[in-house]
Write an enzyme that holds these catalytic residues in place. Structure first.
Site, PDB file in Angstrom:
ATOM      1  N   HIS A   1      -8.393 -17.840  16.704  1.00 63.27           N
ATOM      2  CA  HIS A   1      -8.460 -16.459  17.202  1.00 63.27           C
ATOM      3  C   HIS A   1      -9.800 -16.375  17.908  1.00 63.27           C
ATOM      4  CE1 HIS A   1      -8.027 -12.298  17.696  1.00 63.27           C
ATOM      5  NE2 HIS A   1      -7.812 -11.889  16.463  1.00 63.27           N
TER       6      HIS A   1
ATOM      7  N   LYS B   1      14.858 -20.409  18.869  1.00 62.18           N
ATOM      8  CA  LYS B   1      14.597 -21.506  19.796  1.00 62.18           C
ATOM      9  C   LYS B   1      13.499 -21.061  20.749  1.00 62.18           C
ATOM     10  CE  LYS B   1      17.863 -24.670  18.986  1.00 62.18           C
ATOM     11  NZ  LYS B   1      17.486 -25.769  18.132  1.00 62.18           N
TER      12      LYS B   1
ATOM     13  N   ARG C   1      -5.544  -3.587  15.980  1.00 61.77           N
ATOM     14  CA  ARG C   1      -6.874  -3.548  16.576  1.00 61.77           C
ATOM     15  C   ARG C   1      -7.053  -4.570  17.701  1.00 61.77           C
ATOM     16  NH1 ARG C   1     -10.454  -3.853  11.646  1.00 61.77           N
ATOM     17  NH2 ARG C   1      -8.493  -3.276  10.723  1.00 61.77           N
ATOM     18  N   THR C   2      -6.513  -5.749  17.561  1.00 61.25           N
ATOM     19  CA  THR C   2      -6.737  -6.733  18.624  1.00 61.25           C
ATOM     20  C   THR C   2      -6.063  -6.290  19.919  1.00 61.25           C
ATOM     21  OG1 THR C   2      -6.894  -8.518  17.009  1.00 61.25           O
ATOM     22  CG2 THR C   2      -6.452  -9.158  19.272  1.00 61.25           C
TER      23      THR C   2
ATOM     24  N   ARG D   1      -0.360 -13.167  21.528  1.00 60.20           N
ATOM     25  CA  ARG D   1      -0.474 -13.409  20.088  1.00 60.20           C
ATOM     26  C   ARG D   1       0.879 -13.915  19.630  1.00 60.20           C
ATOM     27  NH1 ARG D   1      -2.908  -9.908  15.296  1.00 60.20           N
ATOM     28  NH2 ARG D   1      -4.717 -10.843  16.275  1.00 60.20           N
TER      29      ARG D   1
END
Lengths: 425, 310
Positions: free
Chosen positions: B140, B90, B62-63, B112
């Site tokens: 968020h 890394k 959804r985001t 994200r």
């Protein structure tokens, strides 16, 4: 060939021999000459007016990264950084690749150190491969030149192994140095508390350290053997050590400049240069550490000099390696404690030279006639800004870059040989 | 809005960086944009010519979709990259990826990432504006803003409201953004959950830490539940979902303790029957789908503001 030196007009501070006087110190053929010895014409003169002349500083906890991680540091670069920071001797931890758990690695380190700018005293591993299973061969390691044993970086989980290590190390006059953290609690990346909550980073509670400190004190008390607690970071650890010492337990301890200077606030902005293990703690912990430096609970200030390259530090905070370099900032940060009136210059020399030498039985920390001329000349007033281009270590992972510092070594000599100098001689 | 105000942030890294005035400004703009999504032709030319990259290192439905819909409704060109963090042992991977993306001159990167602080690190290596779409257990911010927008829409204000947040506060970046945001806007945030999931220092962030579900929910204007996970990385946080549902789950009886007009919220996805009972999630007080609708408007506002509009 060592030269002869006349270090003139300095404040000579040698707590081991009860000396704190203004005057000259003569070095003949690499050794300290008795007061009143005629000065030969060949002696080179160092003007130490305004400076302190002290027994060479000893850092009992560094990582020189050789063998195995020479891209971060090696014995030559690390000892050059030591000399620049005023150290004449460093004690290197065994978490190299391979681990220093056998004669071959210990001897290789000592062989390389012959070309270095400071004396190097290796600490060997407690367990083979530092895997926490079987004891390393302490007898052979002692003969090869190890001065202590530690699985530094990896706490010894198994209490029985730790107990046996203390017992067996004692047979060879080796001190067990303990990295105290209870591994099941120490799964985070910074101190547990408000800052960690705000940054969304997993915390390491103070109890992770103090639980292990108490275990090792209990084992030392049980066995009657010695234990040295490395890089103490919490108020509770300090309290445990203080009370154990008061009842005669053979426990010694060190802390680092970052624990008496910084708090977990330094992590703000996800600063990986403030990530170390144990983590930076709270202001209350910092104050307790400072108090313990003043009241004699600590034997030593050590740096836990831990070079890492940008590959390990310019990454997400969770992935960044633990540790910072410290050899070049330890003395100025400790001198701040003197200026603040927390400790006097004599105590500073104890914490940075005599004390660590005594914990490990090193022949350092004295300016008595006949002693090896390991000497540090300190200008306690010099003001400078510590910038990246001044860093002598191969790595630059210091949270103190950009700091305005006061006081530093201006001349370092080992066996009468100058290893570092800012003076015109 | 006071005259002379201009939005001072190039990046949206967290609510923590936003003042009450900033939040007010974002919500006002989002409210004005909401109408665009109700038009027959849901598109305005505002961000025409802007390149927006969705850089998602964690799965998200959804985001990511919400940001993409927001960008497209403003006529920006959007590109999605789903990268795996498992290969990123890394951090060069993140920095290298970011530098490569930067070389293509995007205007905005929406990121994200599983690690807290990754968006902050990105700002040091790229020229684009960075919007944090959720970083580790940190923040968020767009979710926090859409929650505030939803509450304000229904209640007409944020000041003086009691907001109850129930569940896994420790690992919830939504909870962190909401505690900071609602507190800054004058709401009273009360939190409750199992002690294993309440991190230290919440009071210093402005929340009241409650000792019972009843204390947290009583007379609340908003009851917000959080998605629960049973364990993380060998850390035994809870014995079972069964017990969680029984002791901490938000049921109709729990909601009855709140004000009669209280809103029920959840950032999704919901574990139905565990932290939130289905009849409550789908009940008359639930505004869960309003949250999703407002998410598009808030994200349009953020895209608008970080490209230098005011």
């Amino acid at each position: 060939m060592a030269e002869n030196w006349l270090i003139k007009d300095g404040r000579i501070i040698d707590p081991k021999n009860g000396i704190d006087r203004q005057g000259d110190l003569l070095v003949l053929e690499g050794r300290i000459a008795a007061e009143g010895t005629p000065v030969p014409a060949s002696a080179r003169v160092v003007d130490a007016s305004g400076c302190w002349v002290v027994p060479g500083l000893v850092d009992m906890h560094v990582h020189l990264r050789e063998p195995g991680e020479e891209y971060k540091e090696d014995i030559l670069s690390g000892t050059r950084a030591a000399a620049a920071g005023g150290f004449t001797a460093v004690v290197c931890m065994p978490n190299t690749r391979p681990v220093n758990d056998c004669r071959a690695v210990t001897e290789m380190i000592l062989e390389r150190a012959r070309q270095g700018s400071a004396r190097v005293y290796p600490v060997a591993a407690i367990s083979q491969g530092s895997r926490g299973e079987r004891l390393a061969e302490f007898g052979e390691l002692k003969k090869a030149g190890a001065v202590g044993v530690s699985d530094d970086g990896l706490p010894v989980r198994d209490s029985q192994l730790m107990r046996r290590a203390m017992e067996y190390a004692g047979d060879f006059g080796l001190t067990v140095i303990s990295h105290c953290e209870e591994p099941s609690l120490a799964t985070g990346v910074m101190n547990e508390g408000e800052v960690a909550t705000r940054l969304g980073l997993k915390g390491i509670p103070a109890a992770a350290e103090s639980i292990m400190v108490y275990r090792d004190i209990a084992l030392a008390e049980q066995t009657g053997r010695k234990v040295h607690i490395a890089h103490v970071s919490t108020a509770m650890s300090v309290e445990l050590i203080r009370s154990a010492r008061a009842r005669g337990v053979r426990v010694s301890a060190e802390t680092t400049p970052h624990y008496f200077t910084l708090t977990d606030e330094a992590v703000e902005g996800y600063n990986t240069l403030a990530k170390m293990n144990p983590p930076l703690r709270t202001e209350a912990d910092r104050q307790a550490i400072r108090q313990a430096l003043a009241d004699g609970t600590f034997d030593a200030i050590a740096t836990d000099h831990a070079p890492h390259s940008v590959l390990e530090k310019e990454v997400e905070f969770d992935l960044a390696a633990n540790g910072i370099i410290g050899l070049e900032t330890s003395l100025p940060l400790a001198l701040a404690l003197v200026r603040e009136g927390l400790i006097d210059p004599r105590r500073l020399v104890e914490l940075m030279s005599t004390g660590p030498a005594a914990v490990l039985g090193l022949s350092a920390g004295s300016l008595a006639a006949g002693a090896a001329a390991d000497i540090t000349v300190i200008d306690p007033e010099a003001i400078f800004t510590y910038t990246e281009d001044q860093v002598v270590s191969r790595s630059r992972n210091s949270p103190f870059l950009g700091w305005r510092l006061q006081g530093r070594a201006v001349l370092t000599m080992v066996d009468g040989r100058v290893t570092f100098s800012r003076l015109e001689t | 809005m006071a005259t002379g105000y201009f939005f001072p942030h190039r990046h949206i890294l967290g609510i923590d960086h936003l003042s009450a005035e900033d939040i007010e400004h974002i919500l006002t703009i989002a409210e004005s944009f909401k109408e665009i999504s109700a038009r027959p032709i849901k598109k305005v030319p505002t961000l025409r010519g802007n390149t927006i990259i969705n850089l998602f290192f964690e799965p998200s439905t959804r985001t990511r979709l919400s940001f993409e819909v927001a960008a497209k409704r403003m006529s920006a060109d959007t590109f999605n990259i789903s990268a795996s963090t498992s290969s990123a042992t890394k951090g060069e991977t993140l920095i290298d990826t970011a530098r490569n993306i930067t070389a293509m001159r995007p205007d905005i990167i929406i990121i994200r990432h599983a690690y807290s602080g990754a968006p902050h690190m990105l700002t040091r290596y790229v020229d684009a504006a960075i919007i944090n779409a959720g970083d580790g257990t940190h923040e968020h911010p767009s979710q926090g803003l859409l929650d505030m927008m939803t509450v304000r829409e229904h209640k007409g204000r944020l000041e003086g409201l009691k907001i109850a947040i129930i569940g896994d506060i420790m690992h919830s970046r939504v909870a962190h953004s909401n505690i900071l945001g609602f507190t800054r806007m004058g709401s009273r945030v009360h939190v409750f959950g199992p002690a294993t999931l309440l991190p230290p220092g919440l009071d210093r962030l402005g929340a009241t830490v409650c000792t019972s579900l009843e204390e947290a929910v009583r007379d609340a204007d908003v009851v917000m539940t959080l998605r629960i996970q049973k364990e993380r990385q060998n850390d035994p946080l809870l014995p079972s979902f069964r017990e969680y549902a029984r002791e901490y789950g938000v049921t109709r009886e729990v909601v009855a303790l709140a004000r009669p007009d209280a809103l029920v919220m959840h950032p999704g996805p919901v574990n139905r029957g565990i932290e939130l009972m289905p009849d409550v999630a789908d009940g008359p007080r639930s505004v869960i789908l309003d949250q999703v609708t407002n998410g598009v408007a808030v994200r349009m506002a953020l895209l608008y503001l970080v490209t230098g509009n005011t």
